[in-house]
Design a protein around this motif. Structure first.
Motif, short mmCIF file in Angstrom:
data_model
loop_
_atom_site.label_atom_id
_atom_site.label_comp_id
_atom_site.label_asym_id
_atom_site.label_seq_id
_atom_site.Cartn_x
_atom_site.Cartn_y
_atom_site.Cartn_z
N PRO A 221 -69.51 -1.53 33.31
CA PRO A 221 -70.79 -1.68 33.99
C PRO A 221 -70.72 -2.67 35.15
N GLY B 241 -75.45 8.05 31.36
CA GLY B 241 -74.54 7.58 32.39
C GLY B 241 -74.93 8.16 33.73
N CYS B 242 -76.22 8.06 34.05
CA CYS B 242 -76.77 8.75 35.22
C CYS B 242 -76.35 8.14 36.55
N GLY B 243 -75.87 6.89 36.54
CA GLY B 243 -75.46 6.25 37.78
C GLY B 243 -76.61 6.11 38.75
N THR C 174 -79.26 13.57 38.16
CA THR C 174 -80.56 13.46 37.48
C THR C 174 -81.66 14.09 38.32
N ASP D 88 -78.31 4.42 32.11
CA ASP D 88 -77.04 3.90 32.59
C ASP D 88 -76.92 2.43 32.21
N LEU E 267 -78.83 1.81 38.69
CA LEU E 267 -80.22 2.21 38.48
C LEU E 267 -81.10 1.72 39.62
N TRP F 16 -86.06 5.71 34.52
CA TRP F 16 -84.73 5.11 34.60
C TRP F 16 -84.59 4.04 33.52
N ALA G 75 -73.98 14.45 30.05
CA ALA G 75 -73.24 13.30 30.57
C ALA G 75 -72.32 13.85 31.64
N SER H 179 -69.34 10.48 33.09
CA SER H 179 -69.58 9.17 32.47
C SER H 179 -68.89 9.03 31.12
#
Length: 384
Positions: free
Chosen positions: A16, A61-63, A68, A85, A91, A108, A128, A131
């Protein structure tokens, strides 16, 4: 689920922090390093999710939320999307992008895949995308994703996996060569791409673990050999999961009256294991007609099925037959899911390997959406 969920007592690892560092330019360099391929892969994976109105959707793990937002657009305003995430800066980028008013609302959430802050069977779709290999324990993350997925819901994983083919290995060498030589301070963190692959499963391992957790009708699609893969399937009930563990699904053979379709018999006789069920199917496109005309059609296709069945080795296969009405592509895909098919065999009327696939044909639709492998039997091929 209101507001952001904190990680609580969970210790955030180095991954992260790395993504926090590159958040501001993550999308730009991901596109460049993939040769813009990442966009096409995201679009394909979102298409595999079979999105529609009224769904609860989770992107793990949407980054920065690139995929999304595609999901939110595809699902529409009556659905609800959660992007989760562990990197706050990623985010932060996602929150700054103005949402499309025609899309589903997106929440989020700060959190980790290994400890999803949601109740069992909360979501209709869980995904996912690039991710899984960044999780501290990808198998634990997979278990959590299945836990929060409803029975009958769809799981879709898009990931760089450990390649097992020579072409995939070559693609990985190319990736390693590119990332190892990144010297710009802003790009050095992207060397993690090569390192993270050491933590990735193969597509077979991922599929096997998903099946063990109750994901059925698993389909796989590959790019760059088998370096990039989409693995998708449906969470089965205990009854269906148990059934599938003891009985392999049928081979579905599409019969359209053409000689090409009938050539599928030679392939089935030669390559399909004895004892396999073979389900012959014809789909009649919808049209306005008298009931007696419809019945005549069914009688005609029943005779065609008997003709096709006679070409199979009667001592090796158990045959079933269905004549359905509907739009051929979508009806075929739904049928494959309903019978938990293991493969579909279809005829092709062109000699070029991919011509049908780019002409909006039924073959292209089935190839893109089928939850199982598709075998196209070309006109010119003989198995004699």
């Amino acid at each position: 689920m209101q507001g952001d969920y904190a990680l609580g007592d969970m210790q955030m690892g180095e991954t992260p922090e790395l993504f926090n560092e590159i958040a501001s330019h993550y999308d730009r360099w991901s596109n460049l390093l993939s040769g813009e391929g990442i966009r096409a892969w995201h679009h394909f994976a979102v298409d595999q999710m079979r999105l529609g109105p009224g769904l609860n959707i989770l992107d793990v793990g949407c980054g920065t939320g690139t995929a999304t937002r595609l999901m939110a657009k595809a699902a529409g305003p009556t659905s609800r999307v959660v992007g989760l995430d562990p990197a706050e800066a990623m985010l932060g980028v996602a929150r700054k992008i103005v949402p499309d008013p025609e899309s589903a609302p997106v929440e989020w959430v700060l959190g980790a895949a290994e400890h999803l802050p949601f109740a069992d069977q909360t979501f209709d779709r869980v995904t996912a995308q690039f991710s899984l290999r960044n999780m501290s324990d990808w198998l634990e993350g997979l278990k959590e994703m299945v836990r929060v997925l409803k029975v009958g819901g769809r799981l879709t994983i898009l990931e760089m996996v450990q390649p097992v083919t020579s072409l995939g290995a070559l693609a990985r060498k190319g990736l390693d060569a590119i990332t190892a030589n990144l010297s710009n301070d802003a790009l050095v963190p992207y060397q993690w791409l090569g390192v993270s692959l050491q933590h990735a499963p193969t597509a077979d391992e991922l599929s096997s673990e998903a099946a063990h957790l109750g994901i059925a009708t698993i389909a796989r699609h590959y790019w760059l050999g088998d370096l990039v893969a989409v693995v998708s399937g449906v969470r089965a009930s205990d009854k269906v999961s148990s059934h599938q563990a003891t009985q392999k699904g049928p081979v579905v053979w599409a019969i359209d009256g053409s000689v090409t379709a009938l050539k599928g018999a030679a392939w089935i006789n030669r390559f399909v294991a004895s004892g396999t069920r073979v389900h012959l199917i014809t789909i009649i496109p919808p049209k306005v007609r008298a009931e007696e005309v419809a019945e005549t059609d069914r009688l005609f296709w029943s005779r065609q099925h008997r003709r096709a069945q006679a070409l199979l080795d009667e001592h090796r296969f158990r045959c079933e037959s269905s004549v359905l009405e509907g739009e051929p592509g979508p009806t075929m895909v739904r049928f494959l899911e309903d019978v938990h098919a293991s493969m579909v065999v279809m005829g092709k009327k062109t000699r070029t390997p991919s011509a049908d696939l780019w002409m909006g044909s039924v073959a292209r639709y089935v190839f893109m959406h089928a939850p199982v492998p598709t075998l196209f039997v070309p006109t010119a091929v003989s198995m004699e």
